[in-house]
Design a protein around this motif. Structure first.
Motif, PDB file in Angstrom:
ATOM      1  N   UNK A 184       0.834  -1.193   0.000  1.00  0.00           N
ATOM      2  CA  UNK A 184       0.000   0.000   0.000  1.00  0.00           C
ATOM      3  C   UNK A 184       0.876   1.253   0.000  1.00  0.00           C
ATOM      4  N   UNK A 185       0.275   2.395   0.249  1.00  0.00           N
ATOM      5  CA  UNK A 185       0.992   3.657   0.422  1.00  0.00           C
ATOM      6  C   UNK A 185       0.337   4.403   1.578  1.00  0.00           C
ATOM      7  N   UNK A 186       0.261   3.685   2.716  1.00  0.00           N
ATOM      8  CA  UNK A 186      -0.506   4.169   3.851  1.00  0.00           C
ATOM      9  C   UNK A 186       0.103   5.402   4.509  1.00  0.00           C
ATOM     10  N   UNK A 195      -7.048   0.135   3.521  1.00  0.00           N
ATOM     11  CA  UNK A 195      -6.569  -1.145   3.001  1.00  0.00           C
ATOM     12  C   UNK A 195      -5.761  -1.879   4.072  1.00  0.00           C
ATOM     13  N   UNK A 196      -4.792  -1.197   4.668  1.00  0.00           N
ATOM     14  CA  UNK A 196      -3.930  -1.836   5.664  1.00  0.00           C
ATOM     15  C   UNK A 196      -4.733  -2.283   6.878  1.00  0.00           C
ATOM     16  N   UNK A 197      -5.622  -1.422   7.336  1.00  0.00           N
ATOM     17  CA  UNK A 197      -6.454  -1.757   8.503  1.00  0.00           C
ATOM     18  C   UNK A 197      -7.285  -2.997   8.260  1.00  0.00           C
ATOM     19  N   UNK A 214       3.363  -5.691   6.064  1.00  0.00           N
ATOM     20  CA  UNK A 214       2.898  -4.542   5.280  1.00  0.00           C
ATOM     21  C   UNK A 214       4.112  -3.781   4.757  1.00  0.00           C
ATOM     22  N   UNK A 215       4.094  -3.457   3.454  1.00  0.00           N
ATOM     23  CA  UNK A 215       5.194  -2.695   2.863  1.00  0.00           C
ATOM     24  C   UNK A 215       4.633  -1.634   1.922  1.00  0.00           C
ATOM     25  N   UNK A 216       5.398  -0.542   1.770  1.00  0.00           N
ATOM     26  CA  UNK A 216       5.010   0.513   0.844  1.00  0.00           C
ATOM     27  C   UNK A 216       5.355   0.117  -0.584  1.00  0.00           C
ATOM     28  N   UNK A 217       4.535   0.577  -1.523  1.00  0.00           N
ATOM     29  CA  UNK A 217       4.676   0.157  -2.915  1.00  0.00           C
ATOM     30  C   UNK A 217       6.018   0.579  -3.502  1.00  0.00           C
TER      31      UNK A 217
END
Length: 350
Positions: A184-186, A195-197, A214-217
């Motif tokens: 994602x790009x939280x 999305x992450x939640x 969880x990782x950033x795009x």
């Protein structure tokens, strides 16, 4: 008798689809095939990139095998109103089938590490499954407009949309190494916070045996080519998934090796992820491996025939060693490679 609707489409689509159908006929002679039009060729013939007769054919299909959609950048199709362009037919097809999860395997076969542009030690053993959400996000949201010198598109997701694709990723991970990376790009996008939640909450409720990260795009875009073995299953939204899966496609050596399965509420959609390659269309030199491996995914996910799917995949791996296609530095044309697959399956070639 299972009914397979084939949609050869544009460019090299008819050539690679014919190769995939030839292989399917040998491994599963009970299948019934019905061909229909989609994309630019459908617009030329029927004035619609997704004609009603094609829609109707999907109603009783057990699976759909798609070739490619679209033309060159300077194609007259690109000057049409957006709903009439070939790509709009593809989006409408996915929506009609309810295909919300796109599965794109990225696998380097043992002994074929030399085909990858990565160093052999990086390419060896890579086996990633990218699960891309396919019916939401910026591609489908209707809040979009060009207004003079301003334009906007909106990325929007709901909890049910996030949960259903995340559930597909967790299900896949249970059959693999049990690891899911949600991308994602939280740090900057509210839609990614949601999305992450939601992905985390689903994992905590129903899939506690799965290791979730969880990782950033932007980080994944770097790591997927510099340290690809860190990933097992990747799940992400539509736009990020489109970009990351095309980037990851270089790892095995060519887009011509990348199949996909789109699954959801109805018949599954199975297609190579490469484009229509209009510059080589009609020359008989297109690599049909991705289309043939998409046919294997059709058997596995659409018809629950894993043994037949495994047979095709083993044969493709052998054919890649014996008769690599031109995009992989070899000399094999479409027919030569298809024959090599049939021979590897034990089918006499006349």
């Amino acid at each position: 008798m299972p009914k397979i609707v084939t949609l050869p489409g544009d460019g090299i689509g008819p050539e690679v689809t014919a190769a995939a159908v030839e292989v399917l006929r040998e491994v599963a002679p009970d299948l019934q095939f019905e061909e229909h039009a989609i994309g630019g060729m459908a617009y030329d013939a029927h004035g619609d990139p997704f004609p009603q007769r094609t829609r109707d054919a999907l109603l009783d299909a057990d699976a759909v095998l798609l070739g490619t959609v679209g033309g060159p950048q300077n194609s007259p199709w690109n000057s049409l109103p957006r709903p009439m362009r070939p790509e709009s037919g593809l989006l409408a097809l996915r929506k009609a089938l309810g295909c919300y999860a796109n599965l794109r395997p990225v696998r380097v076969q043992p002994g074929l590490e030399h085909l990858s542009p990565l160093k052999p030690e990086l390419a060896r053993g890579v086996d990633i499954l990218i699960v891309r959400e396919l019916l939401g996000g910026v591609y489908f949201d209707q809040d979009r407009k060009i207004d003079g010198d301003t334009a906007y598109n909106t990325m929007r997701y709901t909890t049910p949309e996030v949960e259903r694709v995340a559930r597909m990723a967790f299900w896949a991970a249970e059959q693999r190494k049990g690891r899911v990376t949600s991308v994602d790009k939280a740090n900057v996008l509210e839609v990614s916070e949601l999305w992450r939640r939601d992905v985390q909450a689903l994992r905590d409720r129903e899939y506690r045996s799965i290791h979730l990260n969880h990782e950033y795009v932007d980080s994944v875009a770097m790591l997927i080519v510099s340290d690809p073995s860190r990933y097992d299953v990747i799940v992400t939204e539509n736009l990020f998934g489109d970009i990351l899966s095309d980037l990851a496609a270089v790892i095995p050596g060519s887009l011509g090796l990348m199949p996909s399965a789109s699954l959801g509420d109805g018949a599954g959609l199975f297609e190579p992820i490469h484009g229509s390659a209009p510059d080589i269309a009609g020359k008989g030199i297109a690599n049909p491996a991705a289309a043939i491996m998409s046919a294997a995914m059709l058997l596995r996910h659409g018809l629950k025939r894993s043994d037949a799917a495994n047979q095709i995949e083993r044969a493709v791996a052998l054919a890649l060693r014996a008769e690599p296609t031109r995009d992989l530095g070899g000399k094999a044309d479409t027919k030569t490679f298809t024959n090599a697959v049939l021979e590897a399956m034990g089918t006499p070639v006349g």
